[in-house]
Design a protein around this motif. Structure first.
Motif, PDB file in Angstrom:
ATOM      1  N   TRP A  73       0.840  -1.197   0.000  1.00 37.34           N
ATOM      2  CA  TRP A  73       0.000   0.000   0.000  1.00 37.34           C
ATOM      3  C   TRP A  73       0.871   1.240   0.000  1.00 37.34           C
ATOM      4  O   TRP A  73       1.898   1.272   0.676  1.00 37.34           O
ATOM      5  CB  TRP A  73      -0.882   0.040   1.245  1.00 37.34           C
ATOM      6  N   THR A 106      -3.109   0.722 -10.511  1.00 37.05           N
ATOM      7  CA  THR A 106      -3.196   0.093  -9.194  1.00 37.05           C
ATOM      8  C   THR A 106      -4.340  -0.907  -9.138  1.00 37.05           C
ATOM      9  O   THR A 106      -5.263  -0.872  -9.952  1.00 37.05           O
ATOM     10  CB  THR A 106      -3.389   1.155  -8.099  1.00 37.05           C
ATOM     11  N   GLU A 108      -6.103  -1.252  -6.221  1.00 42.33           N
ATOM     12  CA  GLU A 108      -7.093  -0.610  -5.359  1.00 42.33           C
ATOM     13  C   GLU A 108      -6.766   0.871  -5.284  1.00 42.33           C
ATOM     14  O   GLU A 108      -5.600   1.263  -5.268  1.00 42.33           O
ATOM     15  CB  GLU A 108      -7.087  -1.228  -3.966  1.00 42.33           C
ATOM     16  N   ARG A 121      -5.036   6.457  -0.960  1.00 40.57           N
ATOM     17  CA  ARG A 121      -4.427   5.157  -0.694  1.00 40.57           C
ATOM     18  C   ARG A 121      -4.560   4.272  -1.926  1.00 40.57           C
ATOM     19  O   ARG A 121      -5.654   4.118  -2.467  1.00 40.57           O
ATOM     20  CB  ARG A 121      -5.132   4.513   0.495  1.00 40.57           C
ATOM     21  N   GLY A 123      -3.309   0.418  -3.688  1.00 44.71           N
ATOM     22  CA  GLY A 123      -2.794  -0.894  -3.358  1.00 44.71           C
ATOM     23  C   GLY A 123      -2.327  -1.648  -4.585  1.00 44.71           C
ATOM     24  O   GLY A 123      -2.903  -1.516  -5.683  1.00 44.71           O
ATOM     25  N   ARG A 125      -1.384  -5.621  -5.592  1.00 43.09           N
ATOM     26  CA  ARG A 125      -1.259  -7.035  -5.268  1.00 43.09           C
ATOM     27  C   ARG A 125       0.033  -7.547  -5.881  1.00 43.09           C
ATOM     28  O   ARG A 125       0.358  -7.213  -7.018  1.00 43.09           O
ATOM     29  CB  ARG A 125      -2.445  -7.829  -5.803  1.00 43.09           C
TER      30      ARG A 125
END
Length: 129
Positions: A73, A106, A108, A121, A123, A125
């Motif tokens: 993150w 990204t 997320e 923010r 994220g 994977r």
């Protein structure tokens, strides 16, 4: 097990480059090479937005990287008003594509309103963390 690193940056144009370096150094230290260029680019774009639109004059913004079992993150927090939204600028527009690019790169993407300011923010994977 999770790990994190956080650093504050001044509201200055050179901070986007400094954030890119901070993210690259942190990822190298953690042994993360997968998607490193995407992460550095997204962090740099979020930092540029904090400098240009988020952090009020004389204030700083913070960048936090968190490595978790499922991925990584990046959070950029500033004390400015408003919540950014990925845009869809016209073909002739000179700007407004940064957050759309970040959202596309990204896994997320979220914006959280804070008591003062907001946190963007993102994220990623990863196969191996």
């Amino acid at each position: 097990m999770s790990s994190f690193r956080e650093q504050r940056f001044p509201r200055a144009r050179v901070s986007a480059r400094a954030v890119r370096q901070f993210v690259g150094d942190t990822l190298a230290g953690w042994g993360v090479s997968e998607r490193r260029d995407d992460m550095r680019l997204c962090a740099s774009e979020l930092a540029a937005n904090a400098v240009l639109h988020g952090a009020p004059p004389g204030r700083e913004f913070s960048v936090r990287l968190t490595r978790e079992a499922e991925g990584l993150w990046i959070e950029v927090r500033d004390s400015g008003p408003g919540c950014p939204v990925p845009g869809r600028p016209g073909v002739e527009a000179e700007g407004g594509r940064g957050l759309s690019m970040v959202a596309a790169l990204t896994d997320e993407f979220e914006v959280r309103a804070e008591v003062v300011g907001k946190t963007v923010r993102v994220g990623f994977r990863l196969v191996r963390v």
